[in-house]
Design an enzyme around this catalytic site. Structure first.
Site, PDB file in Angstrom:
ATOM      1  N   ARG A  57       0.838  -0.964   0.474  1.00  0.00           N
ATOM      2  CA  ARG A  57      -0.301   0.250  -0.108  1.00  0.00           C
ATOM      3  C   ARG A  57       1.049   0.999  -0.157  1.00  0.00           C
ATOM      4  O   ARG A  57       1.403   1.851   1.074  1.00  0.00           O
ATOM      5  CB  ARG A  57      -1.014  -0.093   1.379  1.00  0.00           C
ATOM      6  CG  ARG A  57      -1.543   1.435   1.906  1.00  0.00           C
ATOM      7  CD  ARG A  57      -2.301   1.251   0.149  1.00  0.00           C
ATOM      8  NE  ARG A  57      -3.871   0.228   0.171  1.00  0.00           N
ATOM      9  CZ  ARG A  57      -4.529  -0.412  -0.637  1.00  0.00           C
ATOM     10  NH1 ARG A  57      -4.643   0.622  -1.724  1.00  0.00           N
ATOM     11  NH2 ARG A  57      -5.615  -0.871  -0.953  1.00  0.00           N
ATOM     12  N   GLN A  81      -8.591  -7.856  -8.622  1.00  0.00           N
ATOM     13  CA  GLN A  81      -8.474  -6.014  -9.053  1.00  0.00           C
ATOM     14  C   GLN A  81      -6.650  -5.647  -9.281  1.00  0.00           C
ATOM     15  O   GLN A  81      -6.332  -6.387  -8.168  1.00  0.00           O
ATOM     16  CB  GLN A  81      -8.841  -5.670  -7.894  1.00  0.00           C
ATOM     17  CG  GLN A  81      -8.994  -3.609  -8.101  1.00  0.00           C
ATOM     18  CD  GLN A  81      -9.536  -3.152  -7.512  1.00  0.00           C
ATOM     19  OE1 GLN A  81     -10.680  -2.917  -7.690  1.00  0.00           O
ATOM     20  NE2 GLN A  81      -9.389  -2.250  -6.401  1.00  0.00           N
ATOM     21  N   ARG A  86       1.576  -7.117  -9.185  1.00  0.00           N
ATOM     22  CA  ARG A  86       1.776  -6.313  -7.588  1.00  0.00           C
ATOM     23  C   ARG A  86       1.962  -7.583  -7.009  1.00  0.00           C
ATOM     24  O   ARG A  86       2.120  -7.011  -5.532  1.00  0.00           O
ATOM     25  CB  ARG A  86       0.967  -5.578  -7.208  1.00  0.00           C
ATOM     26  CG  ARG A  86      -0.269  -5.563  -7.308  1.00  0.00           C
ATOM     27  CD  ARG A  86      -1.108  -4.715  -6.774  1.00  0.00           C
ATOM     28  NE  ARG A  86      -2.944  -5.012  -6.348  1.00  0.00           N
ATOM     29  CZ  ARG A  86      -3.395  -4.160  -6.182  1.00  0.00           C
ATOM     30  NH1 ARG A  86      -2.952  -2.915  -5.394  1.00  0.00           N
ATOM     31  NH2 ARG A  86      -5.107  -5.028  -5.712  1.00  0.00           N
ATOM     32  N   HIS A 159       1.101   2.243 -10.674  1.00  0.00           N
ATOM     33  CA  HIS A 159       0.263   3.526  -8.972  1.00  0.00           C
ATOM     34  C   HIS A 159       0.936   3.542  -8.679  1.00  0.00           C
ATOM     35  O   HIS A 159       0.792   3.584  -7.469  1.00  0.00           O
ATOM     36  CB  HIS A 159      -0.841   1.870  -8.593  1.00  0.00           C
ATOM     37  CG  HIS A 159      -1.674   1.916  -8.315  1.00  0.00           C
ATOM     38  ND1 HIS A 159      -1.893   3.086  -7.139  1.00  0.00           N
ATOM     39  CD2 HIS A 159      -3.050   1.826  -8.591  1.00  0.00           C
ATOM     40  CE1 HIS A 159      -3.007   3.401  -6.364  1.00  0.00           C
ATOM     41  NE2 HIS A 159      -3.761   2.612  -6.947  1.00  0.00           N
ATOM     42  N   ASP A 203     -11.628   9.462  -7.775  1.00  0.00           N
ATOM     43  CA  ASP A 203     -11.703   8.336  -8.780  1.00  0.00           C
ATOM     44  C   ASP A 203     -11.911   8.331  -9.904  1.00  0.00           C
ATOM     45  O   ASP A 203     -12.614   8.300 -10.409  1.00  0.00           O
ATOM     46  CB  ASP A 203     -12.223   7.533  -7.223  1.00  0.00           C
ATOM     47  CG  ASP A 203     -11.349   5.822  -8.077  1.00  0.00           C
ATOM     48  OD1 ASP A 203     -11.933   5.042  -7.989  1.00  0.00           O
ATOM     49  OD2 ASP A 203     -10.224   6.202  -9.152  1.00  0.00           O
ATOM     50  N   GLU A 264      -1.158   8.031 -11.928  1.00  0.00           N
ATOM     51  CA  GLU A 264      -1.688   6.271 -12.277  1.00  0.00           C
ATOM     52  C   GLU A 264      -1.390   7.139 -13.644  1.00  0.00           C
ATOM     53  O   GLU A 264      -2.465   6.617 -13.887  1.00  0.00           O
ATOM     54  CB  GLU A 264      -2.314   5.530 -11.786  1.00  0.00           C
ATOM     55  CG  GLU A 264      -2.552   5.803  -9.966  1.00  0.00           C
ATOM     56  CD  GLU A 264      -3.616   5.272  -9.624  1.00  0.00           C
ATOM     57  OE1 GLU A 264      -4.073   4.368 -10.361  1.00  0.00           O
ATOM     58  OE2 GLU A 264      -3.865   5.490  -8.416  1.00  0.00           O
TER      59      GLU A 264
HETATM   60  O1  G6P Z   1      -7.146  -0.815  -2.839  1.00  0.00           O
HETATM   61  P1  G6P Z   1      -6.055  -1.263  -4.849  1.00  0.00           P
HETATM   62  O2  G6P Z   1      -6.775  -2.430  -5.036  1.00  0.00           O
HETATM   63  O3  G6P Z   1      -4.484  -0.586  -4.144  1.00  0.00           O
HETATM   64  O4  G6P Z   1      -7.283  -0.339  -5.231  1.00  0.00           O
HETATM   65  C1  G6P Z   1      -6.452   1.144  -4.796  1.00  0.00           C
HETATM   66  C2  G6P Z   1      -7.279   2.252  -5.986  1.00  0.00           C
HETATM   67  O5  G6P Z   1      -6.327   1.937  -6.692  1.00  0.00           O
HETATM   68  C3  G6P Z   1      -6.851   2.699  -8.015  1.00  0.00           C
HETATM   69  O6  G6P Z   1      -7.085   4.311  -7.958  1.00  0.00           O
HETATM   70  C4  G6P Z   1      -8.613   2.905  -8.409  1.00  0.00           C
HETATM   71  O7  G6P Z   1      -9.153   3.860  -9.734  1.00  0.00           O
HETATM   72  C5  G6P Z   1      -9.182   2.777  -7.522  1.00  0.00           C
HETATM   73  O8  G6P Z   1     -10.749   2.469  -7.704  1.00  0.00           O
HETATM   74  C6  G6P Z   1      -8.333   1.996  -6.137  1.00  0.00           C
HETATM   75  O9  G6P Z   1      -9.331   2.139  -4.708  1.00  0.00           O
END
Ligand code: G6P
Length: 297
Positions: A57, A81, A86, A159, A203, A264
């Site tokens: 993070r 996601q 990563r 990111h 966002d 990003e």
């Molecule tokens: O919590 P993560 O999977 O690292 O994602 C963190 C963030 O990443 C990007 O910025 C997306 O646009 C967000 O929608 C998401 O909350």
């Protein structure tokens, strides 16, 4: 010694200034610290998992082969996601240049996180190049499709969590006039605001931002960060604000959202479709440039 390797990380030190460093965790090939003359430029949660148990993070997590959570693509929808880059341990490939110190990491299907490759079993070769300049940090990715028969379909995104003193008097410039998709409002529009300011969770995905646009993070008229892009047409701007950061166990301190903003650079509005045997390259350069307010073309 400009390059130091341990079991879990690699540290670069600039030969002209020992207080200019970059630190990379082999897990995710995640840059988690970049200091310029002793000043940390990136934000890292104090609760970030640094043991490979989950993506870091903070710093510069790498997003591949999918940005966000895909619900429609037969193969990519199986991944969590932001995909598998990563949360896989990359191989340190060594140093390619001594000044500026430059190193490379590699990832492919054979060494990637098996929990992920059993979900998405496409062939891929990634080479991440990290260059520590005296006043910049460049991260570049080369993606190869080693298949002899199948196209490789993917997103890529850096990111990047940039460190700032205070989100409430910070603004993002040079995205004016661009089409933006607001993920929270679920609507798209042309952003006519002269700058982005922050008063709540943000966002948004700025789409097909011409590379001449240098994205700047500005505070009280001073540019804190400049982000330049090559072959990364989209720019996501994210700040979780209070509620979202409150719900992320690895986001600490909870007031930390005031001291970070994610800029990003990515290729996320569409997918790259890479033909067999072909390569795709992209990069971001983070630097401390002078203020450059760009008019709408
Ligand atoms: O919590 P993560 O999977 O690292 O994602 C963190 C963030 O990443 C990007 O910025 C997306 O646009 C967000 O929608 C998401 O909350």
């Amino acid at each position: 010694m400009s390059v130091q390797e341990t079991e879990t990380e690699v540290i670069l030190t600039h030969p002209d200034n020992k207080a200019t460093t970059v630190k990379i965790l082999k897990y995710g090939a995640t840059v988690y610290s970049w200091t310029l003359a002793g000043q940390e430029q990136l934000w890292l949660s104090t609760a970030a998992h640094m043991d490979g148990s989950k993506p870091v993070r903070g710093g510069i997590p790498l997003v591949f082969p999918v940005f966000g959570k895909n619900e429609t693509d037969e193969l990519l929808s199986k991944l969590p996601q932001h995909g598998l880059a990563r949360n896989s341990t990359w191989e340190f490939l060594g140093q390619t240049k001594s000044n500026p110190p430059t190193i490379q990491f590699g990832l492919n299907k054979n060494i990637a996180n098996p929990e992920m490759t059993k979900l998405w079993s496409e062939e891929f070769n990634l080479i991440l190049t990290i260059e520590l300049g005296a006043d910049f940090l460049k991260t570049a990715i080369e993606i190869e499709n080693p298949s002899t028969s199948k196209d490789l379909k993917f997103n890529w995104l850096f990111h990047t969590y940039l460190r700032i003193p205070d989100i409430e008097d910070t603004m993002i410039s040079n995205l004016v006039g661009m089409k933006v998709h607001d993920k929270l409002l679920q609507e798209a529009f042309i952003d006519k605001h002269p700058v982005i300011q922050f008063h709540q969770e943000t966002d948004v995905v700025y789409e097909k931002v011409t590379e001449e646009r240098v994205v700047q993070v500005v505070r009280q008229g001073h540019p804190l960060h400049t982000v330049k892009r090559d072959n990364l047409p989209d720019v996501v701007v994210w700040n979780p604000w209070t509620e979202k950061s409150g719900n992320m166990a690895d986001f600490e301190p909870k007031s930390g959202f005031k001291e970070m903003v994610c800029i990003e650079p990515g290729y996320v509005t569409d997918f790259v479709t890479l033909q067999p045997g072909k390569k795709w390259n992209a990069s971001q350069i983070l630097s401390k440039d002078k203020l450059k307010y760009q008019a709408i073309q």
